[in-house]
Design a protein around this motif. Structure first.
Motif, PDB file in Angstrom:
ATOM      1  N   GLU A 266      -9.337   4.824   0.994  1.00 55.17           N
ATOM      2  CA  GLU A 266     -10.368   4.190   1.815  1.00 55.17           C
ATOM      3  C   GLU A 266      -9.785   3.641   3.113  1.00 55.17           C
ATOM      4  O   GLU A 266     -10.387   3.783   4.182  1.00 55.17           O
ATOM      5  CB  GLU A 266     -11.055   3.081   1.030  1.00 55.17           C
ATOM      6  CG  GLU A 266     -11.941   3.596  -0.081  1.00 55.17           C
ATOM      7  CD  GLU A 266     -12.486   2.483  -0.962  1.00 55.17           C
ATOM      8  OE1 GLU A 266     -12.531   1.318  -0.513  1.00 55.17           O
ATOM      9  OE2 GLU A 266     -12.876   2.784  -2.100  1.00 55.17           O
ATOM     10  N   ASN A 267      -8.615   3.016   3.052  1.00 56.32           N
ATOM     11  CA  ASN A 267      -7.974   2.467   4.253  1.00 56.32           C
ATOM     12  C   ASN A 267      -7.625   3.575   5.241  1.00 56.32           C
ATOM     13  O   ASN A 267      -7.841   3.429   6.453  1.00 56.32           O
ATOM     14  CB  ASN A 267      -6.718   1.674   3.890  1.00 56.32           C
ATOM     15  CG  ASN A 267      -7.046   0.354   3.241  1.00 56.32           C
ATOM     16  OD1 ASN A 267      -8.139  -0.176   3.382  1.00 56.32           O
ATOM     17  ND2 ASN A 267      -6.093  -0.182   2.502  1.00 56.32           N
TER      18      ASN A 267
ATOM     19  N   GLY B  50     -10.719   4.884   6.832  1.00 54.36           N
ATOM     20  CA  GLY B  50     -11.226   3.867   7.756  1.00 54.36           C
ATOM     21  C   GLY B  50     -10.508   3.923   9.092  1.00 54.36           C
ATOM     22  O   GLY B  50     -11.127   3.850  10.153  1.00 54.36           O
ATOM     23  N   LEU B  51      -9.176   4.056   9.049  1.00 56.13           N
ATOM     24  CA  LEU B  51      -8.402   4.193  10.283  1.00 56.13           C
ATOM     25  C   LEU B  51      -8.802   5.451  11.049  1.00 56.13           C
ATOM     26  O   LEU B  51      -8.938   5.433  12.268  1.00 56.13           O
ATOM     27  CB  LEU B  51      -6.902   4.235   9.971  1.00 56.13           C
ATOM     28  CG  LEU B  51      -6.262   2.931   9.549  1.00 56.13           C
ATOM     29  CD1 LEU B  51      -4.849   3.177   9.022  1.00 56.13           C
ATOM     30  CD2 LEU B  51      -6.223   1.957  10.713  1.00 56.13           C
TER      31      LEU B  51
ATOM     32  N   SER C 263      -8.014   2.385  -2.890  1.00 55.32           N
ATOM     33  CA  SER C 263      -7.984   1.553  -1.683  1.00 55.32           C
ATOM     34  C   SER C 263      -7.103   2.174  -0.595  1.00 55.32           C
ATOM     35  O   SER C 263      -7.404   2.046   0.591  1.00 55.32           O
ATOM     36  CB  SER C 263      -7.540   0.124  -2.000  1.00 55.32           C
ATOM     37  OG  SER C 263      -6.250   0.110  -2.536  1.00 55.32           O
ATOM     38  N   ASP C 264      -6.027   2.871  -0.979  1.00 54.42           N
ATOM     39  CA  ASP C 264      -5.199   3.569   0.005  1.00 54.42           C
ATOM     40  C   ASP C 264      -6.016   4.647   0.716  1.00 54.42           C
ATOM     41  O   ASP C 264      -5.956   4.782   1.939  1.00 54.42           O
ATOM     42  CB  ASP C 264      -3.990   4.241  -0.664  1.00 54.42           C
ATOM     43  CG  ASP C 264      -2.993   3.261  -1.236  1.00 54.42           C
ATOM     44  OD1 ASP C 264      -2.722   2.228  -0.586  1.00 54.42           O
ATOM     45  OD2 ASP C 264      -2.466   3.535  -2.329  1.00 54.42           O
TER      46      ASP C 264
ATOM     47  N   ARG D 252       0.858   4.025   4.679  1.00 55.89           N
ATOM     48  CA  ARG D 252       1.166   3.105   5.771  1.00 55.89           C
ATOM     49  C   ARG D 252       1.052   3.851   7.093  1.00 55.89           C
ATOM     50  O   ARG D 252       1.542   4.970   7.232  1.00 55.89           O
ATOM     51  CB  ARG D 252       2.591   2.584   5.601  1.00 55.89           C
ATOM     52  CG  ARG D 252       3.047   1.623   6.672  1.00 55.89           C
ATOM     53  CD  ARG D 252       4.501   1.203   6.465  1.00 55.89           C
ATOM     54  NE  ARG D 252       5.462   2.262   6.694  1.00 55.89           N
ATOM     55  CZ  ARG D 252       5.986   2.579   7.889  1.00 55.89           C
ATOM     56  NH1 ARG D 252       5.625   1.914   8.963  1.00 55.89           N
ATOM     57  NH2 ARG D 252       6.875   3.555   7.998  1.00 55.89           N
ATOM     58  N   ARG D 253       0.391   3.241   8.057  1.00 54.19           N
ATOM     59  CA  ARG D 253       0.267   3.867   9.381  1.00 54.19           C
ATOM     60  C   ARG D 253       1.564   3.677  10.148  1.00 54.19           C
ATOM     61  O   ARG D 253       2.194   2.622  10.112  1.00 54.19           O
ATOM     62  CB  ARG D 253      -0.883   3.244  10.172  1.00 54.19           C
ATOM     63  CG  ARG D 253      -1.005   3.894  11.533  1.00 54.19           C
ATOM     64  CD  ARG D 253      -2.320   3.708  12.165  1.00 54.19           C
ATOM     65  NE  ARG D 253      -2.289   4.384  13.467  1.00 54.19           N
ATOM     66  CZ  ARG D 253      -2.910   3.954  14.526  1.00 54.19           C
ATOM     67  NH1 ARG D 253      -3.649   2.878  14.469  1.00 54.19           N
ATOM     68  NH2 ARG D 253      -2.839   4.607  15.652  1.00 54.19           N
TER      69      ARG D 253
ATOM     70  N   PRO E   2       0.833  -1.205   0.000  1.00 52.95           N
ATOM     71  CA  PRO E   2       0.000   0.000   0.000  1.00 52.95           C
ATOM     72  C   PRO E   2       0.869   1.257   0.000  1.00 52.95           C
ATOM     73  O   PRO E   2       1.980   1.253   0.538  1.00 52.95           O
ATOM     74  CB  PRO E   2      -0.808  -0.110   1.292  1.00 52.95           C
ATOM     75  CG  PRO E   2      -0.229  -1.229   2.066  1.00 52.95           C
ATOM     76  CD  PRO E   2       0.668  -2.010   1.180  1.00 52.95           C
TER      77      PRO E   2
END
Length: 136
Positions: A35-36, A39-40, A32-33, A11-12, A8
């Motif tokens: 959305e992720n 989401g976080l 998708s990056d 990155r968290r 991805p």
């Protein structure tokens, strides 16, 4: 089963504060990056009324603009505005600094841009530190 060899682009980074969220952004940012990441952040808003965010960008190769402007993404941005106390961006393309300066007067959150070589100052500004990555 297919394996995705492309990691991805967002990155968290774990921090030393529960209410400080950090992200590393590299390469090309996909739907998708986005959305992720939202989401976080939505999960963070459930835990904390206010959070601080630092986004560290390097080796940026662009973004899926259609995904960045779709309705769900815009709703995520609107929701974020209610919860972000401090927002630091480090590095990235030249337009990021200009965009932040342009929008700063319209937001109640504190916003600050830092050059990539000033990443330590950005961490200090939000009052958090990255945690060491676990050995794999």
């Amino acid at each position: 089963m297919l394996i995705n060899d492309t990691p991805p682009s967002v990155r968290r980074i774990e921090t030393d504060r529960d209410d400080a969220y950090a992200f590393e952004v590299t390469g090309h940012i996909t739907a998708s990056d986005i959305e992720n990441m939202y989401g976080l952040l939505e999960g963070a808003y459930e835990l904390h009324d206010n959070i601080d965010i630092i986004v560290i960008m390097h080796d940026y190769e662009g973004i899926d603009w259609a995904a960045a402007w779709k309705e769900q993404t815009m709703l995520g941005k609107t929701q974020a505005l209610k919860h972000i106390r401090k927002y630091a961006v480090v590095g990235g393309p030249g337009w990021v600094k200009a965009m932040m300066a342009m929008f700063r007067p319209f937001f109640s959150m504190e916003m600050n841009y830092f050059e990539l070589e000033d990443v330590d100052s950005a961490w200090e500004w939000i009052g958090a530190r990255p945690l060491p990555e676990p050995n794999t």
